[in-house]
Design an enzyme around this catalytic site. Structure first.
Site, PDB file in Angstrom:
ATOM      1  N   PHE A  93     -11.791  -7.349  13.832  1.00 31.75           N
ATOM      2  CA  PHE A  93     -10.709  -7.851  12.995  1.00 31.75           C
ATOM      3  C   PHE A  93     -10.336  -6.793  11.955  1.00 31.75           C
ATOM      4  CE2 PHE A  93      -9.329 -10.114   9.106  1.00 31.75           C
ATOM      5  CZ  PHE A  93      -8.104 -10.545   9.587  1.00 31.75           C
ATOM      6  N   GLN A  94      -9.052  -6.533  11.830  1.00 32.80           N
ATOM      7  CA  GLN A  94      -8.500  -5.529  10.915  1.00 32.80           C
ATOM      8  C   GLN A  94      -9.100  -4.139  11.134  1.00 32.80           C
ATOM      9  OE1 GLN A  94      -8.500  -7.156   6.865  1.00 32.80           O
ATOM     10  NE2 GLN A  94      -6.436  -7.926   7.240  1.00 32.80           N
ATOM     11  N   GLU A 139       0.808  -1.219   0.000  1.00 29.16           N
ATOM     12  CA  GLU A 139       0.000   0.000   0.000  1.00 29.16           C
ATOM     13  C   GLU A 139       0.842   1.271   0.000  1.00 29.16           C
ATOM     14  OE1 GLU A 139      -0.437  -2.616   1.939  1.00 29.16           O
ATOM     15  OE2 GLU A 139      -2.548  -3.257   1.874  1.00 29.16           O
ATOM     16  N   MET A 179      24.107   8.720   2.770  1.00 29.53           N
ATOM     17  CA  MET A 179      24.019  10.017   3.433  1.00 29.53           C
ATOM     18  C   MET A 179      24.318   9.893   4.926  1.00 29.53           C
ATOM     19  SD  MET A 179      23.754  13.162   2.881  1.00 29.53           S
ATOM     20  CE  MET A 179      22.818  13.811   1.505  1.00 29.53           C
ATOM     21  N   LYS A 234     -17.606  -0.781   6.008  1.00 28.38           N
ATOM     22  CA  LYS A 234     -18.123  -1.705   4.996  1.00 28.38           C
ATOM     23  C   LYS A 234     -19.633  -1.563   4.808  1.00 28.38           C
ATOM     24  CE  LYS A 234     -18.011  -6.516   3.547  1.00 28.38           C
ATOM     25  NZ  LYS A 234     -17.852  -7.909   3.958  1.00 28.38           N
TER      26      LYS A 234
END
Lengths: 168, 574
Positions: free
Chosen positions: B124-125, B62, B481, B174
């Site tokens: 969940f999630q 993502e 760096m 949802k």
């Protein structure tokens, strides 16, 4: 307790959308810079779509100015501005629960009368006193009551309203 | 593709929230959704099956989706759109969202969320995305009613790309996207607290113009705001009228042609020596759409001492935030500069221009090919072979600074770099996003071996969509760096920077179906770069550069431009 430098206390009024999360958004602008909010009042305004938020905080005027600018950028903030004693009136409310004895009751009642406060609840041992006034009024009365047995104290935080025709 | 079956959640002649969302995105001209599905966004992905206007780009992580959306936005000026699922899918976007916030990039991120009755119950999630992104977004929504979707989408697209752009997060439970939406798909917006400034205060402009009077050493500081406001032509006109030298920020590349005789290139920590010399010697500096970042100012107490400081910015909160200014105008850079041109008179800057030219000759950017293959040489060759016409994305670190030094940018919207957040891993996905937005142009990603490995899996995305991005990995087998800082400021006590054991990037590319080319020496390098450009598809060019190259000039962190180091120091820097 630290003595407050009154010149460093700022009162900022926000008109905000009455939506979930607005309080967090505004509070985050303060928190990000490590600024503590001394008092905070949020309640619906005349228009139910908006809420009025009044915040007092201490700090460097330049940084607070930056905080106001940052907060004004928030999509849910309609307007924000700082108010001084000259352009606005300010009041606070305090509830104090005091334990009394037969000897102290008379003294307390005398103070209640002197400071034009009112007793809003009473039982055999305690009274709850309510006071509405300026922050200074409340501070003063609080000191007086501390000579007695104060069980608890709640203060509302400052409310401000701009004087005259203009709205806050 | 298999025949499209009818959606099982489709109800007669009624739109689900997900379908309404996709219709709204179509109406907003969205071409691509960069995303990754999961349980709670299936109603939205289901609606994507039926759209012909929007292409869903399945990324491999993502974070890549957000950087692609970011690259797409910078290359096209249109908002980038991201769609991910709840929980881990959503939290993986936080870096990309913050990156977009810091660099003022228009982006709308749709995150799935658990159903509204489950909110706050550790379902969940479930991750509180609305809450956890509050400091990183321009605005955000948690949409609890399908009928709010059209308004929220309209507001999100409006907010993200007006005023000072920034990311907007839309959290979609949802049951909102699988519920029924009967609302008008083009409703009125309800944004009483959001106004876009469309006028400028002309008195402020006149006051600013007065400041130029008598200036003998003016300097224009071009920031990202010039690029965003498409004010490049106006800035050029202003600079030429004033005959003022111009410096640009890292994100201001493209705001003023770096090959223009008045350009001194990028200023700041790793800017050109001549830009920084001009900075310490100017008597007036006008920042146009630049927020005086600490990588430019270093130490505010010593910043442009004695010079008048002027500031144009669309964001009123930027005025006086870092630098106290003598005059400021709040507004769109294009509008303000257009007006300012009318009120300023040409200045006598001949001596000043000669001084700046002297700095250019005395302190040029340089590198040596005596001790192997320097990274700068590769970038220089990329610049020359592409004739400065490529769209360039960089990663973060030495590769980024060398790219900004050696790839001069003349046109706006052709440069991508993570300026504010300094996000390693942006280079490849950002280039992919740019290529999606500008399919017919040469897109080059210049990345380090460290950053590349943070998002390398997106090579698959480039391969699948036949995106001919050219990825140059400047492999010095170090986090260069940080190693440079350790060498200069920590007695070369190297710690946590050794990347020995890097994969064979040519083989890695080939495993992804991508052409791999290796460059290990100066000899033959130009031909290989040409071959990479000529290849009709994505290419990874593994450049094995010298291990201990450092970026100079350098201004140590927290110091002013007076303390610039032009050459490698022989003694320890205090």
């Amino acid at each position: 307790m630290k003595t407050k430098d009154k010149s460093n206390i700022h009162t900022i009024s926000f008109l905000v959308a009455n939506k979930p999360g607005v309080l967090v958004r505004v509070a985050l602008v303060f928190a990000r810079r490590g600024y503590n909010i001394d008092s905070l009042v949020v309640s619906p305004s005349l228009n139910e779509k908006f809420s009025r938020m009044t915040i007092t905080a201490q700090g460097d005027p330049e940084i607070l100015d930056q905080i106001i600018k940052q907060a004004s950028k928030l999509v849910d903030v309609i307007c924000a501005g700082e108010h001084s004693e000259e352009d606005a009136v300010a009041r606070e409310m305090m509830l104090v629960k005091v334990k009394y004895t037969s000897t102290s009751k008379a003294i307390i009642l005398k103070q209640v009368k002197k400071y034009q406060t009112s007793i809003i609840d009473e039982d055999d041992n305690t009274i709850i006193i309510s006071q509405i006034g300026t922050t200074d009024d409340l501070d003063e009365f609080e000191e007086i009551l501390k000579k007695h047995v104060v069980i608890e104290m709640v203060r509302s935080g400052k409310l401000v309203m701009v004087k005259g025709q203009e709205s806050t | 593709m298999s025949a499209k079956k009818k959606s099982p959640i489709k109800l007669q002649n009624k739109l689900t929230g997900g379908e309404a969302l996709i219709k709204c995105l179509e109406n907003h001209g969205v071409e691509y959704i960069f995303g990754f599905p999961g349980g709670v966004v299936i109603p939205i992905y289901d609606a994507i099956v039926n759209t012909k206007k929007i292409k869903s780009i399945l990324v491999r992580h993502e974070q890549g989706a957000t950087h692609m959306a970011d690259g797409y936005a910078r290359a096209t000026g249109k908002p980038g759109v991201v769609l991910v699922t709840s929980g881990p899918g959503a939290t993986n976007t936080v870096t990309g969202i913050t990156n977009a916030m810091m660099d003022s990039i228009p982006m709308v991120v749709f995150t799935g969320q658990v159903t509204t009755p489950m909110l706050g119950k550790d379902a969940f999630q479930e991750a509180d995305m609305f809450g956890c992104t509050l400091p990183f977004v321009k605005h955000s929504y948690l949409v609890k009613d399908a009928n709010d979707i059209p308004r929220v989408v309209k507001e999100a697209f409006h907010i993200c790309n007006t005023g000072r752009p920034g990311p907007v997060l839309v959290d979609l439970p949802k049951d909102t996207t699988s519920g029924i939406c009967t609302a008008n798909l083009d409703p009125n917006m309800d944004l009483p607290g959001y106004t876009v400034q469309t006028t400028i205060n002309k008195t402020d402009v006149k006051n600013m113009a007065k400041m130029f009077k008598g200036s003998k050493k003016p300097l224009l500081l071009v920031g990202h705001g010039v690029v965003i406001a498409k004010a490049d032509q106006e800035v050029k006109e202003l600079a030429e009228k004033l005959q003022s030298p111009v410096v640009n920020t890292l994100l201001g590349k493209g705001g003023f042609p770096e090959t223009h005789p008045l350009s001194l290139g990028m200023l700041g920590m790793h800017g050109t020596a001549y830009a920084n010399k001009a900075l310490v010697n100017c008597d007036l500096i006008l920042s146009i759409g630049c927020r005086w970042d600490d990588r430019i100012n270093g130490n505010n107490d010593e910043f442009c001492i004695g010079a008048k400081k002027l500031h144009i910015d669309i964001d009123p909160a930027e005025i006086g935030k870092v630098v106290k200014v003598d005059a400021a105008v709040v507004g769109d850079a294009k509008m303000v500069v257009k007006e300012l041109i009318k009120h300023v008179k040409p200045l006598d800057t001949n001596a000043w221009k000669q001084e700046c030219d002297f700095y250019k000759k005395e302190f040029p950017l340089h590198y040596s090919t005596d001790k192997g293959l320097p990274a700068q040489y590769i970038i220089d060759q990329i610049y020359k072979i592409s004739k400065g016409k490529a769209l360039v994305s960089t990663d973060v670190g030495q590769n980024q600074m060398w790219s900004s030094q050696f790839y001069k940018i003349d046109k706006r919207d052709t440069w991508y770099s993570s300026g504010g957040l300094g996000t390693m891993g942006v280079g490849l996905p950002a280039a992919i996003g740019m290529q999606f937005g500008r399919p017919n142009e040469l897109v080059v990603a210049i990345v380090g071996d460290g950053g590349f490995q943070m998002t390398a899996q997106e090579l698959t995305t480039a391969f699948i969509h036949k995106l001919p991005v050219k990825v140059f990995i400047l492999d010095n087998k170090y986090l260069g760096m940080v190693r440079q800082w350790q060498e200069l400021f920590f007695d070369n006590r190297l710690s946590g920077v050794d990347l020995t054991g890097n994969p064979d990037f040519v083989k890695l590319a080939e495993a992804y179906g991508v052409k791999g080319i290796r460059i290990s020496s100066v000899k033959g390098a130009p031909e290989k770069i040409k071959a990479a450009f000529a290849h009709n598809g994505p290419v990874v060019v593994h450049c094995e550069v010298v291990k201990c190259g450092n970026v100079f000039p350098m201004i140590p962190a927290g110091k002013s431009a007076y303390h610039m180091i032009v050459e490698p120091p022989k003694t320890k820097i205090k």
